[in-house]
Design a protein around this motif. Sequence first.
Motif, short mmCIF file in Angstrom:
data_model
loop_
_atom_site.label_atom_id
_atom_site.label_comp_id
_atom_site.label_asym_id
_atom_site.label_seq_id
_atom_site.Cartn_x
_atom_site.Cartn_y
_atom_site.Cartn_z
N VAL A 259 0.81 -1.22 0.00
CA VAL A 259 0.00 0.00 0.00
C VAL A 259 0.85 1.27 0.00
O VAL A 259 0.32 2.37 0.18
N ARG A 260 2.17 1.15 -0.19
CA ARG A 260 3.09 2.29 -0.29
C ARG A 260 2.94 3.23 0.94
O ARG A 260 2.60 4.41 0.80
N PRO A 261 3.22 2.72 2.13
CA PRO A 261 2.92 3.48 3.35
C PRO A 261 3.76 4.75 3.52
O PRO A 261 3.35 5.64 4.27
N THR A 262 4.91 4.82 2.86
CA THR A 262 5.74 6.02 3.02
C THR A 262 5.07 7.24 2.41
O THR A 262 5.23 8.37 2.90
N PHE A 263 4.28 7.01 1.34
CA PHE A 263 3.69 8.14 0.62
C PHE A 263 2.17 8.21 0.70
O PHE A 263 1.57 9.23 0.40
N HIS A 264 1.52 7.09 1.07
CA HIS A 264 0.06 7.05 0.98
C HIS A 264 -0.55 6.47 2.24
O HIS A 264 0.05 5.64 2.92
N PHE A 301 9.43 4.43 5.74
CA PHE A 301 10.73 5.11 5.84
C PHE A 301 10.53 6.54 6.32
O PHE A 301 9.58 7.22 5.94
N SER A 302 11.46 6.97 7.15
CA SER A 302 11.35 8.31 7.74
C SER A 302 11.73 9.42 6.77
O SER A 302 11.37 10.57 6.95
N ASP A 306 16.25 7.65 2.79
CA ASP A 306 16.30 6.29 3.36
C ASP A 306 15.63 5.29 2.43
O ASP A 306 16.11 4.16 2.26
N LEU A 307 14.52 5.71 1.85
CA LEU A 307 13.81 4.84 0.92
C LEU A 307 14.67 4.55 -0.31
O LEU A 307 14.78 3.38 -0.74
N ILE A 308 15.30 5.56 -0.87
CA ILE A 308 16.15 5.37 -2.05
C ILE A 308 17.32 4.43 -1.72
O ILE A 308 17.66 3.54 -2.52
N ASP A 309 17.93 4.62 -0.56
CA ASP A 309 19.02 3.73 -0.15
C ASP A 309 18.56 2.29 -0.09
O ASP A 309 19.28 1.37 -0.51
#
Length: 324
Positions: A259-264, A301-302, A306-309
């Motif tokens: 559900v893409r929790p970092t953005f949604h 991810f905070s 961090d997400l890209i890494d």
Amino acid sequence: TKISLCNIFGPIINKMEIIYDQTKLNADCAVTLGVFDGVHLGHRELLKQVNAIAKSKGLQTTVVTFNKHPLSVLNPERAPKMLTTTKRKLELLEETGLVNNVLLIDFNIAIAHLEATDFIKDVFVDQLNTKAICVGENFSFGHDRKGNVDLLKSQSQEYGFEVFPLELLQSDSEHKPISSTLIRQYISVGDVVEAKKYLGRAHEISGVVVHGDHKGRELGYPTANTQVDKNLAIPNDGVYAGRVLVKNKIDQSCISIGVRPTFHDDNIRVVEPYILDFDQDIYFENISIMFEEKIRDQQVFSSVDDLIDQIELDCLQTRKIVEN
């Protein structure tokens, strides 16, 4: 009408004949019956045995199967997610090289209420000229599942066919027959490695690439937001190493499900493969996604960095897994 599947699905299948409706087969047959979802190793072992019996008796190997799972008609709430579409199931049956004919039955209420004795006469005898019926020892069919090996044997002398109860291939870890249900259980918890062991190939799902929110592209990792058939068995949320078949080419892919929790926070579940070393416009293309191994669970991810890494690490791990 009796037609070759290549007439409706293209050139992939060009040997196996597909029979629909009430078309009578002009050959004597060794028949087996089942849903054959996934055409897994258990199914293939069964088909080998049926084919061997057919060859020994000069018969054609014929599979009777359905265009949907019976529970989708009888009890939709309990209907399982499917391992394959009907199209893919037929392709896989043909790829075994063991099947001469498939009777594809449109499973509906009328079929569901057909008594087993009527099914034997109407389908096995009148339509398929059956001389041998090969089924698993615990197989059942017909209205209220009253059809079984004993019933087949009781009817065999009247109709002139032999009955061959076959032992089912056992799983080495579960010590019970390899089944579509067992494989679905592994997929539902993301254990696609164990599912692959019993499928004999990586579990795959298919769908159409559609526009998403383009977040992946903004991060430098454009994903193929895939609209997957809702009836297919989709692995649980997480990131997977696998492959994607697109435009007749197979590429390594890091696949995100969730559900893409970092953005949604809309809880909309999406399937998004990032195809490695790939830069083509594939919107509205049909693709197949194959799962080799789960890398990790879904995470929040905070920060974007961090997400890209983490995506970079996921891609590195994907390469290691898929290349081996």
